[in-house]
Design a protein around this motif. Structure first.
Motif, PDB file in Angstrom:
ATOM      1  N   GLN A 182      44.187  41.536  42.829  1.00  9.77           N
ATOM      2  CA  GLN A 182      44.371  42.374  41.633  1.00  9.77           C
ATOM      3  C   GLN A 182      43.585  43.674  41.782  1.00  9.77           C
ATOM      4  O   GLN A 182      42.454  43.654  42.295  1.00  9.77           O
ATOM      5  N   GLY A 183      44.134  44.764  41.309  1.00  7.80           N
ATOM      6  CA  GLY A 183      43.404  46.032  41.330  1.00  7.80           C
ATOM      7  C   GLY A 183      42.247  45.990  40.331  1.00  7.80           C
ATOM      8  O   GLY A 183      42.428  45.543  39.200  1.00  7.80           O
ATOM      9  N   VAL A 184      41.059  46.413  40.762  1.00  9.60           N
ATOM     10  CA  VAL A 184      39.917  46.511  39.832  1.00  9.60           C
ATOM     11  C   VAL A 184      39.203  47.844  40.048  1.00  9.60           C
ATOM     12  O   VAL A 184      39.057  48.295  41.187  1.00  9.60           O
ATOM     13  N   ASP A 185      38.755  48.428  38.968  1.00 10.47           N
ATOM     14  CA  ASP A 185      38.003  49.681  39.074  1.00 10.47           C
ATOM     15  C   ASP A 185      36.568  49.363  39.500  1.00 10.47           C
ATOM     16  O   ASP A 185      35.987  48.375  39.045  1.00 10.47           O
ATOM     17  N   VAL A 186      36.016  50.215  40.345  1.00 17.68           N
ATOM     18  CA  VAL A 186      34.649  49.997  40.842  1.00 17.68           C
ATOM     19  C   VAL A 186      33.889  51.317  40.826  1.00 17.68           C
ATOM     20  O   VAL A 186      34.436  52.352  41.203  1.00 17.68           O
ATOM     21  N   MET A 187      32.636  51.237  40.396  1.00 17.15           N
ATOM     22  CA  MET A 187      31.769  52.422  40.470  1.00 17.15           C
ATOM     23  C   MET A 187      30.510  52.032  41.235  1.00 17.15           C
ATOM     24  O   MET A 187      29.897  51.000  40.932  1.00 17.15           O
ATOM     25  N   THR A 188      30.132  52.823  42.221  1.00 17.81           N
ATOM     26  CA  THR A 188      28.910  52.492  42.964  1.00 17.81           C
ATOM     27  C   THR A 188      27.687  52.889  42.138  1.00 17.81           C
ATOM     28  O   THR A 188      27.714  53.888  41.411  1.00 17.81           O
TER      29      THR A 188
ATOM     30  N   GLY B 262      21.510  66.918  57.933  1.00 18.21           N
ATOM     31  CA  GLY B 262      22.638  66.392  57.151  1.00 18.21           C
ATOM     32  C   GLY B 262      23.252  65.174  57.802  1.00 18.21           C
ATOM     33  O   GLY B 262      22.852  64.758  58.876  1.00 18.21           O
ATOM     34  N   CYS B 263      24.234  64.624  57.115  1.00 16.22           N
ATOM     35  CA  CYS B 263      24.812  63.374  57.583  1.00 16.22           C
ATOM     36  C   CYS B 263      26.256  63.351  57.110  1.00 16.22           C
ATOM     37  O   CYS B 263      26.611  64.050  56.146  1.00 16.22           O
ATOM     38  N   ALA B 264      27.111  62.574  57.763  1.00 20.09           N
ATOM     39  CA  ALA B 264      28.543  62.574  57.436  1.00 20.09           C
ATOM     40  C   ALA B 264      28.810  62.236  55.964  1.00 20.09           C
ATOM     41  O   ALA B 264      29.787  62.702  55.393  1.00 20.09           O
ATOM     42  N   ILE B 265      27.933  61.454  55.334  1.00 25.49           N
ATOM     43  CA  ILE B 265      28.236  61.008  53.972  1.00 25.49           C
ATOM     44  C   ILE B 265      27.610  61.889  52.887  1.00 25.49           C
ATOM     45  O   ILE B 265      27.862  61.692  51.705  1.00 25.49           O
ATOM     46  N   GLY B 266      26.777  62.850  53.287  1.00 29.74           N
ATOM     47  CA  GLY B 266      26.173  63.728  52.277  1.00 29.74           C
ATOM     48  C   GLY B 266      25.002  64.497  52.865  1.00 29.74           C
ATOM     49  O   GLY B 266      24.632  64.286  54.024  1.00 29.74           O
TER      50      GLY B 266
ATOM     51  N   THR C 125      29.042  57.314  43.188  1.00 25.59           N
ATOM     52  CA  THR C 125      28.038  58.093  42.448  1.00 25.59           C
ATOM     53  C   THR C 125      26.776  58.366  43.266  1.00 25.59           C
ATOM     54  O   THR C 125      25.893  59.090  42.818  1.00 25.59           O
ATOM     55  N   ILE C 126      26.649  57.771  44.455  1.00 26.23           N
ATOM     56  CA  ILE C 126      25.384  57.905  45.201  1.00 26.23           C
ATOM     57  C   ILE C 126      25.448  59.056  46.212  1.00 26.23           C
ATOM     58  O   ILE C 126      24.519  59.866  46.300  1.00 26.23           O
ATOM     59  N   PHE C 127      26.518  59.128  46.968  1.00 24.21           N
ATOM     60  CA  PHE C 127      26.647  60.175  47.998  1.00 24.21           C
ATOM     61  C   PHE C 127      27.835  61.076  47.684  1.00 24.21           C
ATOM     62  O   PHE C 127      28.879  60.601  47.212  1.00 24.21           O
TER      63      PHE C 127
ATOM     64  N   PRO D 210      27.108  48.231  45.491  1.00 21.57           N
ATOM     65  CA  PRO D 210      26.488  49.116  46.501  1.00 21.57           C
ATOM     66  C   PRO D 210      27.443  50.135  47.111  1.00 21.57           C
ATOM     67  O   PRO D 210      28.584  49.796  47.443  1.00 21.57           O
ATOM     68  N   THR D 211      26.945  51.334  47.294  1.00 27.21           N
ATOM     69  CA  THR D 211      27.731  52.375  47.973  1.00 27.21           C
ATOM     70  C   THR D 211      28.102  51.937  49.393  1.00 27.21           C
ATOM     71  O   THR D 211      29.153  52.326  49.903  1.00 27.21           O
ATOM     72  N   ASP D 212      27.256  51.112  50.015  1.00 24.01           N
ATOM     73  CA  ASP D 212      27.523  50.700  51.399  1.00 24.01           C
ATOM     74  C   ASP D 212      28.688  49.708  51.493  1.00 24.01           C
ATOM     75  O   ASP D 212      29.073  49.309  52.601  1.00 24.01           O
ATOM     76  N   LEU D 213      29.261  49.295  50.330  1.00 22.67           N
ATOM     77  CA  LEU D 213      30.457  48.444  50.351  1.00 22.67           C
ATOM     78  C   LEU D 213      31.660  49.144  49.717  1.00 22.67           C
ATOM     79  O   LEU D 213      32.700  48.535  49.525  1.00 22.67           O
TER      80      LEU D 213
END
Ligand SMILES: CC(=O)N[C@H]1[C@@H](OP(=O)(O)OP(=O)(O)OC[C@H]2O[C@@H](n3ccc(=O)[nH]c3=O)[C@H](O)[C@@H]2O)O[C@H](CO)[C@@H](O)[C@@H]1O
Ligand SMILES: C=C(OP(=O)(O)O)C(=O)O
Length: 433
Positions: free
Chosen positions: A304-310, A124-128, A340-342, A317-320
């Motif tokens: 400005q606030g923006v919604d983001v989905m990986t 396992g790993c800290a992110i999933g 959505t990735i991990f 990217p999930t890495d950002l």
């Protein structure tokens, strides 16, 4: 253990050279196992993960030397010659694999070249949970016999691997890379379907082609490989690190500064450019790089606030994700950030909250309500990108932030402190050992 001390509130101004991609370099290094002739990789970043992969390859018998004759790249990268003419061991031991999950990328090449490999399960790993079932199933479809014994993947293919159609249920980056490398030495044609489209896959495919493999379709969701009996040596330049690039784009934005990132390209992270644009940050492609200019008003950055989905590439990217969340902490309004990735990649949230952020997690989403300012604090994170998000928050925060467990950062960021300090950041490493 080293720490990083930051005094926040300074807008970054200057030039930041972007190094070669960690996530491209690791599979490329593993690809050296496919040939008895040397592979020379240029623009290789100096990172703890690259050293871990070198240690692993070394124990397989790969001889490595700096190709000094080819010099260092403009952005500081090395050229490394990897000579796998004599593979002395096909075992990747637990102690090396647990340090770095990408170690599992030696499985496909060792199996294809030697007909056998024994690679520790990464765990396992800290992110999933991050299983490697898709790597294993895919290799079985190429004819490998695989057993899991005592925590190890024991794979054999005494009569060699055979080309086949492999459909991935999800576009796993690592599984795509392992299968692509294995298929390049398999007999006949392999078609990989629903594969990852990340730029690091394209880079690996280009290197394999330079080594004599026949690969078509990399960068799309379907890759066709015509296997070869053997591959030759080659010289290949590692692409720029799009995650390092995006991290420094956000560093400029969070401090209301302006930086020029050299040796990289917006083509590698168009989705990130769009999201930052929507947040009011000016992002433009210039010759040999990217210019990023944060917005300012009333003496503070205006975001400005923006919604983001990986999403898998070409999505955000999930890495950002963690770095974007740090930026949204001081945005005007709210931002919904969905991972959505991990399944466990919000480890930075409690630490950001300790710096004054207002974030609530609801399942796979985090609602970030922007605050006027963050305040410095001692913080600690359990993974690479979470750690760097705390550095970004520290750059924007009032007062002093101490980021502990710097070894996570050293896995993926070369000279982080000096690159930021060159742009005016008050940041230093406190060496404790
Ligand atoms: C060294 C490297 O390049 N690391 C990157 C790579 O990791 P990595 O290659 O491990 O990531 P994957 O694309 O394989 O993982 C994506 C998802 O698929 C799942 N999965 C994966 C394989 C498998 O056999 N079974 C399975 O269920 C994972 O648990 C995860 O939820 O891509 C990730 C997603 O862009 C990045 O965050 C990592 O930085
Ligand atoms: C998750 C990452 O890396 P790895 O897959 O090596 O853990 C990363 O680079 O953010």
């Amino acid at each position: 253990m080293d720490k990083i001390r930051i005094r926040g509130g300074v807008a970054l101004h200057g030039v930041i050279p972007i190094g070669g991609s960690k996530n491209a370099a690791l599979p490329l290094m593993a690809a050296s196992l496919l040939s008895a002739e040397p592979l020379v990789l240029c623009n290789l970043p100096h990172l703890a993960d690259v050293t871990s992969m070198a240690n692993l390859l070394n124990q397989h018998g790969v001889e490595m030397s700096l190709a000094e004759d080819l010099g260092r790249g403009a952005n500081g990268g090395h050229c490394l010659r990897l000579d796998a003419s004599r593979i002395t061991s096909t075992e990747a031991p637990y102690d090396l694999v647990r340090k770095m999950r990408a170690s599992v990328l030696v499985l496909g090449p060792l199996l294809a070249r030697c007909g056998e490999a024994r690679v520790s399960l990464p765990g396992g790993c800290a992110i999933g949970a991050r299983p490697v079932d898709l790597h294993i199933k895919g290799l079985q479809q190429l004819g490998a016999e695989i057993e899991i014994e005592q925590g190890y993947i024991h794979a054999t293919a005494p009569r060699g691997l055979k080309g086949a159609e492999v459909v991935l249920p999800i576009p796993s980056v690592g599984a795509t890379e392992n299968l692509l490398m294995a298929a390049s030495l398999a007999e006949g044609e392999t078609v990989l379907v629903n594969v990852a489209r990340e730029p690091e896959i394209v880079d690996l495919a280009q290197c394999l082609v330079a080594m004599g493999a026949e690969v078509a379709g990399a960068g799309t969701d379907r890759i066709t490989i015509k296997g070869r009996e053997r591959l030759n040596g080659a010289t290949h330049r590692v692409i720029a690190d799009r995650i390092e690039t995006g991290t420094y784009m956000m560093a400029a934005a969070i401090t209301g500064g302006e930086v020029l990132l050299t040796g990289t390209s917006l083509k590698l992270l168009a989705a990130v450019g769009q999201v930052l644009g929507a947040a009011g940050i000016e992002v433009s492609e210039v010759e040999n790089g990217i210019r990023v200019k944060g917005a300012n008003g009333d003496g503070r950055p205006v975001i400005q606030g923006v919604d983001v989905m990986t999403e898998p590439f070409p999505g955000f990217p999930t890495d950002l994700q963690a770095q974007m969340m740090a930026l949204m902490c001081i945005a005007d309004g709210a931002a919904m950030i969905t991972e959505t990735i991990f399944e466990n990649r919000f480890m930075h949230v409690p630490e950001l909250c300790r710096m004054g952020a207002n974030i609530n997690i609801h399942g796979a989403s985090a609602m970030v309500r922007g605050v006027k300012r963050l305040t410095g604090a001692p913080v600690m994170a359990t993974d690479l990108r979470a750690s760097v998000s705390l550095v970004l928050a520290g750059l924007a925060a009032e007062g002093e932030t101490i980021v502990n467990r710097v070894y996570h950062l050293d896995r993926g960021y070369e000279r982080l402190e000096s690159k930021l300090a060159a742009c005016g950041a008050q940041i230093e490493r406190i060496r404790t050992s």
